[in-house]
Write a protein that holds these residues in place. Structure first.
Motif, short mmCIF file in Angstrom:
data_model
loop_
_atom_site.label_atom_id
_atom_site.label_comp_id
_atom_site.label_asym_id
_atom_site.label_seq_id
_atom_site.Cartn_x
_atom_site.Cartn_y
_atom_site.Cartn_z
N GLU A 1 0.84 -1.19 0.00
CA GLU A 1 0.00 0.00 0.00
C GLU A 1 0.88 1.25 0.00
OE1 GLU A 1 -3.82 1.38 2.49
OE2 GLU A 1 -3.37 -0.76 2.48
N ALA A 2 0.50 2.23 -0.81
CA ALA A 2 1.29 3.46 -0.93
C ALA A 2 1.25 4.25 0.38
CB ALA A 2 0.76 4.31 -2.08
N GLN A 3 2.42 4.69 0.80
CA GLN A 3 2.56 5.53 1.99
C GLN A 3 3.51 6.66 1.64
OE1 GLN A 3 2.90 1.72 4.95
NE2 GLN A 3 4.33 3.37 5.30
N THR A 4 3.39 7.80 2.31
CA THR A 4 4.28 8.92 2.02
C THR A 4 5.53 8.90 2.89
OG1 THR A 4 3.02 10.29 3.55
CG2 THR A 4 2.43 10.45 1.20
N SER A 5 5.63 7.94 3.76
CA SER A 5 6.80 7.87 4.63
C SER A 5 7.21 6.42 4.81
CB SER A 5 6.44 8.51 5.97
OG SER A 5 7.49 8.31 6.88
N TRP A 6 8.48 6.16 4.55
CA TRP A 6 9.00 4.79 4.67
C TRP A 6 10.35 4.80 5.36
CZ3 TRP A 6 6.59 0.29 3.18
CH2 TRP A 6 5.47 0.42 2.35
N THR A 7 10.61 3.74 6.06
CA THR A 7 11.96 3.52 6.58
C THR A 7 12.45 2.21 5.98
OG1 THR A 7 11.51 4.72 8.61
CG2 THR A 7 13.37 3.21 8.65
N VAL A 8 13.58 2.29 5.33
CA VAL A 8 14.14 1.11 4.68
C VAL A 8 15.45 0.76 5.39
CG1 VAL A 8 15.09 0.19 2.52
CG2 VAL A 8 13.07 1.68 2.46
N THR A 9 15.54 -0.44 5.89
CA THR A 9 16.77 -0.91 6.53
C THR A 9 17.69 -1.48 5.45
OG1 THR A 9 15.54 -1.42 8.53
CG2 THR A 9 17.69 -2.46 8.29
N VAL A 10 18.92 -1.02 5.48
CA VAL A 10 19.90 -1.47 4.49
C VAL A 10 20.87 -2.41 5.19
CG1 VAL A 10 21.61 -0.70 2.81
CG2 VAL A 10 19.61 0.75 3.30
N ALA A 11 20.66 -3.69 4.98
CA ALA A 11 21.51 -4.73 5.59
C ALA A 11 21.39 -5.96 4.72
CB ALA A 11 21.06 -5.02 7.01
N GLY A 12 22.43 -6.25 3.99
CA GLY A 12 22.39 -7.39 3.07
C GLY A 12 21.30 -7.24 2.02
N GLY A 13 20.97 -6.00 1.72
CA GLY A 13 19.88 -5.72 0.78
C GLY A 13 18.97 -4.66 1.39
N TYR A 14 17.79 -4.51 0.84
CA TYR A 14 16.87 -3.48 1.31
C TYR A 14 15.62 -4.13 1.90
CZ TYR A 14 19.98 -0.73 -1.57
OH TYR A 14 21.11 -0.16 -2.09
N THR A 15 15.25 -3.70 3.10
CA THR A 15 14.07 -4.23 3.77
C THR A 15 13.17 -3.08 4.22
OG1 THR A 15 15.44 -6.04 4.59
CG2 THR A 15 13.25 -5.80 5.56
N PRO A 16 11.91 -2.97 3.79
CA PRO A 16 11.31 -3.86 2.80
C PRO A 16 11.95 -3.67 1.43
CG PRO A 16 9.84 -2.02 3.31
CD PRO A 16 11.00 -1.90 4.24
N LYS A 17 11.88 -4.70 0.65
CA LYS A 17 12.48 -4.70 -0.68
C LYS A 17 11.65 -3.85 -1.64
CE LYS A 17 14.64 -8.28 -3.59
NZ LYS A 17 14.66 -7.84 -4.89
N THR A 18 10.36 -3.83 -1.43
CA THR A 18 9.47 -3.07 -2.29
C THR A 18 8.67 -2.11 -1.44
OG1 THR A 18 9.29 -4.91 -3.83
CG2 THR A 18 7.57 -3.24 -3.95
N ILE A 19 8.71 -0.83 -1.83
CA ILE A 19 7.89 0.15 -1.14
C ILE A 19 6.99 0.82 -2.17
CG2 ILE A 19 9.59 0.53 0.69
CD1 ILE A 19 10.37 3.15 -0.67
N ALA A 20 5.92 1.42 -1.73
CA ALA A 20 5.00 2.06 -2.66
C ALA A 20 4.69 3.46 -2.16
CB ALA A 20 3.71 1.25 -2.76
N ILE A 21 4.76 4.42 -3.08
CA ILE A 21 4.48 5.81 -2.72
C ILE A 21 3.49 6.39 -3.72
CG2 ILE A 21 6.71 6.19 -1.56
CD1 ILE A 21 7.75 7.56 -4.06
N PRO A 22 2.74 7.40 -3.31
CA PRO A 22 1.76 7.99 -4.23
C PRO A 22 2.42 8.92 -5.25
CG PRO A 22 1.62 9.04 -2.07
CD PRO A 22 2.67 7.99 -1.96
N GLN A 23 1.77 9.02 -6.37
CA GLN A 23 2.23 9.93 -7.43
C GLN A 23 1.81 11.35 -7.08
OE1 GLN A 23 0.52 8.76 -11.16
NE2 GLN A 23 1.58 10.32 -12.34
#
Ligand SMILES: [Cu+2]
Length: 117
Positions: A30-52
């Motif tokens: 689901e699209a959100q305007t704010s995300w926190t992505v943890t960078v450790a052995g890749g990106y978590t969550p791997k897929t994020i969704a934001i609004p246009q």
């Protein structure tokens, strides 16, 4: 014997249907305007969704000392940002185009996705 074959075919097609819906496809995010992505052995969550057509912020937190991940690149948004270890780095984007765009490390070895919808 015939019954056995039918059962096997049945199980295979159930498996195939399951794979079709839940396997390789990206999960629905689901699209959100704010995300926190943890960078450790890749990106978590791997897929994020934001609004246009709305500003969103993505906060990257690198907890992995691997130099490979010290730069995050989002070509679509012209982002090429250094991520100091254990320090949240906020990136702001205002996408005008919908689609799925890549997030990658400086060497293009680790990948994530941003879905704009
Ligand atoms: Cu890399």
């Amino acid at each position: 014997m015939d019954k056995f074959i039918v059962t096997v075919l049945g199980l295979c097609s159930i498996g195939g249907i399951y794979w079709f819906f839940f396997g390789e496809k990206e999960q629905v995010v689901e699209a959100q305007t704010s995300w926190t992505v943890t960078v450790a052995g890749g990106y978590t969550p791997k897929t994020i969704a934001i609004p246009q057509n709305q500003p969103s912020t993505i906060t990257f937190v690198r907890t992995d000392p691997n130099d490979c991940l010290e730069t995050v690149v989002i070509p679509e948004f012209g982002i090429h940002t250094f991520l100091p270890l254990n320090t949240p780095v906020r990136v702001s984007v205002s996408p005008t185009k919908s689609g799925t765009f890549g997030i990658q490390c400086g060497m293009n070895m680790f990948h994530g996705n941003i879905i704009v919808s």
